[in-house]
Design a protein around this motif. Sequence first.
Motif, PDB file in Angstrom:
ATOM      1  N   GLY A   6       0.769  -1.373   0.039  1.00 34.05           N
ATOM      2  CA  GLY A   6       0.103   0.126   0.044  1.00 34.05           C
ATOM      3  C   GLY A   6       0.557   1.319  -0.055  1.00 34.05           C
ATOM      4  N   GLY A   7       2.267   1.052  -0.263  1.00 31.78           N
ATOM      5  CA  GLY A   7       3.051   2.412  -0.203  1.00 31.78           C
ATOM      6  C   GLY A   7       2.848   3.023  -1.566  1.00 31.78           C
ATOM      7  N   LEU A   8       1.887   2.840  -2.293  1.00 26.03           N
ATOM      8  CA  LEU A   8       1.562   3.472  -3.459  1.00 26.03           C
ATOM      9  C   LEU A   8       2.011   4.924  -3.560  1.00 26.03           C
ATOM     10  CD1 LEU A   8       1.096   2.451  -6.338  1.00 26.03           C
ATOM     11  CD2 LEU A   8      -1.159   3.008  -6.174  1.00 26.03           C
ATOM     12  N   GLY A   9       1.757   5.446  -2.650  1.00 23.81           N
ATOM     13  CA  GLY A   9       1.743   7.029  -2.935  1.00 23.81           C
ATOM     14  C   GLY A   9       3.330   7.276  -2.904  1.00 23.81           C
ATOM     15  N   ARG A  10       3.760   6.645  -1.725  1.00 23.29           N
ATOM     16  CA  ARG A  10       5.473   6.808  -1.600  1.00 23.29           C
ATOM     17  C   ARG A  10       6.185   6.298  -3.017  1.00 23.29           C
ATOM     18  NH1 ARG A  10       7.977   3.534   2.532  1.00 23.29           N
ATOM     19  NH2 ARG A  10       9.823   3.629   1.198  1.00 23.29           N
ATOM     20  N   TYR A  11       5.707   5.277  -3.550  1.00 24.82           N
ATOM     21  CA  TYR A  11       6.374   4.790  -4.607  1.00 24.82           C
ATOM     22  C   TYR A  11       6.380   5.557  -5.937  1.00 24.82           C
ATOM     23  CZ  TYR A  11       7.263   1.864  -8.809  1.00 24.82           C
ATOM     24  OH  TYR A  11       7.788   1.419  -9.942  1.00 24.82           O
ATOM     25  N   VAL A  12       5.238   6.321  -5.990  1.00 34.67           N
ATOM     26  CA  VAL A  12       5.007   7.315  -7.089  1.00 34.67           C
ATOM     27  C   VAL A  12       5.817   8.690  -6.824  1.00 34.67           C
ATOM     28  CG1 VAL A  12       3.173   9.221  -8.095  1.00 34.67           C
ATOM     29  CG2 VAL A  12       2.642   6.821  -7.485  1.00 34.67           C
ATOM     30  N   ALA A  13       5.916   8.909  -5.540  1.00 32.64           N
ATOM     31  CA  ALA A  13       6.928  10.052  -5.239  1.00 32.64           C
ATOM     32  C   ALA A  13       8.240   9.935  -5.821  1.00 32.64           C
ATOM     33  CB  ALA A  13       6.552  10.514  -3.829  1.00 32.64           C
ATOM     34  N   GLN A  14       8.661   8.673  -5.064  1.00 33.33           N
ATOM     35  CA  GLN A  14      10.084   8.357  -5.512  1.00 33.33           C
ATOM     36  C   GLN A  14      10.324   8.319  -6.926  1.00 33.33           C
ATOM     37  OE1 GLN A  14      11.396   4.607  -4.320  1.00 33.33           O
ATOM     38  NE2 GLN A  14      11.346   5.167  -2.063  1.00 33.33           N
ATOM     39  N   ARG A  15       9.269   7.428  -7.673  1.00 31.63           N
ATOM     40  CA  ARG A  15       9.265   7.410  -9.197  1.00 31.63           C
ATOM     41  C   ARG A  15       9.656   8.933 -10.008  1.00 31.63           C
ATOM     42  NH1 ARG A  15      11.003   6.884 -12.860  1.00 31.63           N
ATOM     43  NH2 ARG A  15      10.981   5.317 -14.512  1.00 31.63           N
ATOM     44  N   LEU A  16       8.959   9.742  -9.298  1.00 29.37           N
ATOM     45  CA  LEU A  16       8.821  11.145  -9.844  1.00 29.37           C
ATOM     46  C   LEU A  16      10.130  11.765  -9.762  1.00 29.37           C
ATOM     47  CD1 LEU A  16       5.367  12.492  -9.049  1.00 29.37           C
ATOM     48  CD2 LEU A  16       6.211  12.156 -11.275  1.00 29.37           C
ATOM     49  N   LEU A  17      10.563  11.621  -8.399  1.00 26.27           N
ATOM     50  CA  LEU A  17      11.966  11.974  -8.077  1.00 26.27           C
ATOM     51  C   LEU A  17      13.103  11.698  -8.916  1.00 26.27           C
ATOM     52  CD1 LEU A  17      11.722  12.749  -4.251  1.00 26.27           C
ATOM     53  CD2 LEU A  17      12.384  14.452  -5.979  1.00 26.27           C
ATOM     54  N   LEU A  18      12.855  10.264  -9.416  1.00 22.70           N
ATOM     55  CA  LEU A  18      14.082   9.499  -9.782  1.00 22.70           C
ATOM     56  C   LEU A  18      14.071  10.073 -11.449  1.00 22.70           C
ATOM     57  CD1 LEU A  18      14.305   5.900  -9.026  1.00 22.70           C
ATOM     58  CD2 LEU A  18      15.897   7.406  -8.935  1.00 22.70           C
ATOM     59  N   ALA A  19      12.712  10.509 -11.914  1.00 21.61           N
ATOM     60  CA  ALA A  19      13.007  10.993 -13.389  1.00 21.61           C
ATOM     61  C   ALA A  19      13.502  12.271 -13.569  1.00 21.61           C
ATOM     62  CB  ALA A  19      11.241  11.222 -13.698  1.00 21.61           C
ATOM     63  N   VAL A  20      13.783  12.841 -12.363  1.00 20.97           N
ATOM     64  CA  VAL A  20      14.412  14.141 -12.575  1.00 20.97           C
ATOM     65  C   VAL A  20      16.003  14.024 -13.216  1.00 20.97           C
ATOM     66  CG1 VAL A  20      15.327  16.323 -11.521  1.00 20.97           C
ATOM     67  CG2 VAL A  20      13.150  15.549 -10.738  1.00 20.97           C
TER      68      VAL A  20
END
Lengths: 340, 452, 363
Positions: A6-20
């Motif tokens: 259920g850490g989907l939100g955290r996963y999305v945030a992480q993935r977004l940051l990694l995109a930078v």
Amino acid sequence: MSKQSGGLGRYVAQRLLLAVPMVLILLTLVFLLMRVAPGDPVSAAAGGKLGPEQLAEKRRIAGLDKPLFEQYLDYLGDVVTLDFGTTFVDHRKVSDIIIENGGATLSLTLGALFVAVLIGLPIGLFSGRYRDSAFDVTARIFGITTYAAPVFFTGLLAQLAFSGTWLPTSDQADPLTSLNIESVTHIYVLDCLIAGDWNAVEDGLKHLILPSITLGLLIVGVFIRMIRINVIQSLHGDYIEAARARGVRERRVVTQHAFRNALVPVITVLGLQVALLLGGAVLTEKTFNWPGVGSTLITYINQRDYIAVQGIVTVFALVVVLISMLIDFVNALIDPRVRY
Amino acid sequence: MPTKPDTESAARPDPSPGAGSGQRNDVLMEVEDLQVHFGMRGGALARISGRGGGAVKAVDGVNLTLRRGEVLGLVGESGSGKTTLGRTLLGLNRATGGSIRYGGQDLTELSERRLRPLRRRLQMVFQDPHASLNPSMDIRTAVGHPLRIHRLVADDEEYEAKVAHALERVGLTPAERYLSKFPSDLSGGQKQRAVLARAIIAEPELLVADEPISMLDMSVRAKILQLMLDLKRDLDLTYVYVTHDLASAKFFCDTIAIMYLGRIVEQGPAEQVFNEPRHPYTKALLAAIPEPDPNRSVPRNLPRGEVPDAAKPPLGCSFHPRCAAALPHCGWERRDLRALLERRWLDLAPDEYARERALIGNLDALAEPGPTRVLVTPGRGHSAADVLAYFRRLREEASETEPREPFWGGVTTMSEDGGQVVVEFVEARDPRLLPVVDSVSVACHLYAAPGA
Amino acid sequence: MATTSAPSTAAAATGAPEPVLAVQDLRVWYGTERGPVRAVDGVTFEVRPGETLGLVGESGCGKSTLGRGVLGLTPAGTALDGVVDFKGTNLVGLSPKHLQKLRGPELGLIFQEPMTRLNPLMKISEHFEEALRTHEKGLSRQQRRERALDALRGMGIPPSRYHAYPHEFSGGMRQRIMIALALVLRPAFVVADEPTTALDVLVEAQIIKILADLRKNFDTALVLITHNLGIVAEACDRVAVMYAGHIVEQGDAREVFANPQHPYTRELLRSTISLSTTGLHYIPGSPPDLVRPPTGCRFHPRCPVAMRGCAEHEPPEVVLGSGVRTACWHQALEADPSLGEELGQGGRDALAAVKEISVADEA
């Protein structure tokens, strides 16, 4: 033992940051590749037509007289503000090109994807399920043939077969019907819907059919093979045998267990194909005189307008990053193992 | 982790009088406070930012002395770090701390280039003989490979002779029959023999054998073990035998180190460890081995649960959550509270379970490691007083039932605070590996000197 | 395999309940490039309610094939012959549809490798829902949930984990879930195929305990396939020892372990390394190629007490006083000396010293 689900939100945030950093690397590459080309964009595009002073002036306006690093920073700054530059030869803003021609590219891509999924998905699933059956053999030959046939060949064949029939073989719309359609979204069929012109909608869709099939067939081969192999593999899965041993009905074993698991990796391929289509539908656009970004890019390449090329390529790069990110999100949604 | 492993102890066993004369020059390898920590996968972001993502302490402060000519057994279950430790002894894994003294050098400090010549003397035999032979290499090439790598032969003739000799040593006779064969032509036992031939061809002095017989059939296992004993005798080898199989370790090893979650919990001469196991974990392991004796049955009091996640080891003694003899300072914490509740709920009727489950509002938060003080949030519609009363009732009931539940001994206070229940635990203490008798060392508070 | 005159009264006399499953002369073979492999070659056994039969042997002896064959779960290209009598129905040759209906509520299977046996995209609850919805249509949602939680609870999986995904469990817990998933449908007959081989020592013991309790708490008949004799000793009532597609000895587990009759059983017990091992012993040579198995007794090339006749004549199965059945000429001759004629002239001479078996033939 138990990982936090259920850490989907955290996963999305992480993935977004990694995109930078990913975007940064891509932009740097685009920038450097453009500078590696011999000469500078200005003399490449206008060399021979203008005098040395005029060239220098043009260079100054384009900021090309600054040190490389400063140019790089300017470029990054512009991208951040979504300013992809102005073309050299006809002074159009690259963002305008993307907006105006992007709609056509998007329609074509979605059309092709629709065709590919519509044909590829059932054929792939069936082929894998009934491996080595007559259907499977036929499907594989079909897949290889469509994959091997060059786009202009399929396209020309389609044009030959349908010229003069009810199916239009060129352009995005009939010039007459499109006259009174106002461009709002720049996606033609949508604009027609907004205008409430049902004739135009029908005309737009008709125009989409042949290019979509041509482009869709190109990727349908990859699709069939990919889905087929995945179905075969998951049918050999340990959990399939276990489900059978529990007496789960064969139809459910195949659909619920085998197909679902087989489609997880397909999502990734599907997304990457979309990314490819968005940038690589050039041949199809040319063949069908389709006003997409791809054919526009070719025009600018021919005119050696490096600034335009840089701008458009930058946008492509961003779109690829965006799509690969979307794939990851979708994967995280369907596959609980992805989330950590 | 608030507690730091305390490993400076003089825990190395005294040289046993039987094996060797006990002189210093008998020591082949000396491992001190060895640590091998692996960065976690998953958190790519954490890796970039260099923080957050924890490390798996695969080997966490190990001391060992390896004597010439002995067989040292590293015994443990999955996640015990036994394989990592074995590989690190050969420089196949990089140590993140401590030292491995061998031949006057510290292996942990040598570069890959300086390690390579040493590898001739330090060889490894892997679990899966099939995977450790390249399927496209014939036996001649595979077995002779170390000769080429370390440039030990002058010409092809010498090469052939050495390979043939090695093959015959491991029982693959006549060698000509095997030289041109490929791994797929050989049976499992024969493959493991070829692997052993490759391991001894460069005249090593130490062989680390990682589960060398566990993939083989029952009837072949004894044969390979016998072969290893013969080789050891003929070639003056020293073995490190990595295994989860206590029965073969008991027969095969001189000294034993029982490992649990990256640490040695008991160490000593094999005979003594097996005859009189001291650490509760060793006792449990020995009791759990199924023996082909129908008059013996599985013990009823098996340790509960499973080996915990090595990325989040329990506080204090890693074995305490499963240990029936655990003491108050063994490292009780919030995760044990959750485990206790979940164990209790197993025996409840559905409606009772539903009632009790609803009392706890933050069960998931209790799954994470944390300090020795935990806040339990009451479930919706319940007050902290309800939860507190519930806990008190559990403690009361536990004091009346046998076997004793050691968890409650680790709880110091339970109180209400701002709508939550505060449970405080006894400060955890890491057990040190300390000598108990002669040469046996145990890392367990049960054996610590009073007041230690 | 012919059974000699010795009457097979052992079971009937004790008034034991009717067997749930009676296998008679079962053969399972599959084609390879070199010819058909007769993995199971004429096997006869039965299991009664609440009884656990251990099926032991080395890899390649056909024990797993036998386990799957009984449930009709063999891969494509496998042929079956013989009788698998399950409560009066012969499972051999039954239609797939019919078999599917029996699998689950009547016939269960527990696997070796628990890590990959659950669908990674489905929650534990969905697995149970699926199984119960398929086979027990009358249950309400609430009843299904209760049944599932009950089964899980029995295996030590807390109800608070019901909605978790498979990857959130360790190997031992997944095996417990697999067992719960098999037992939730209350099958009359279960095959457990090396259920603990992939697990740690302590977890293995926990699972053995669960399986050992199974026979007490349920009336399930269990066939436990394993290569570990220790597990048989601890969890099984009876044992069947397989060698090269045959059952060479079967009977009460205590009896067989205390007085192994067949030379292979003896050798296997001797070569097992256990905590009481003081010397290494092994069986020379390797199990035969099942495409071309040896004539006569299949164990004769490796047998320390083989006679000349063993190489030519297949030994008959005899039932000993203890109820143990074994297929060895030595026991057969003891039971009925007249059989010696079958072995022919000099048939009882020792087979020219189990010819020097070199590493070339080893497993």
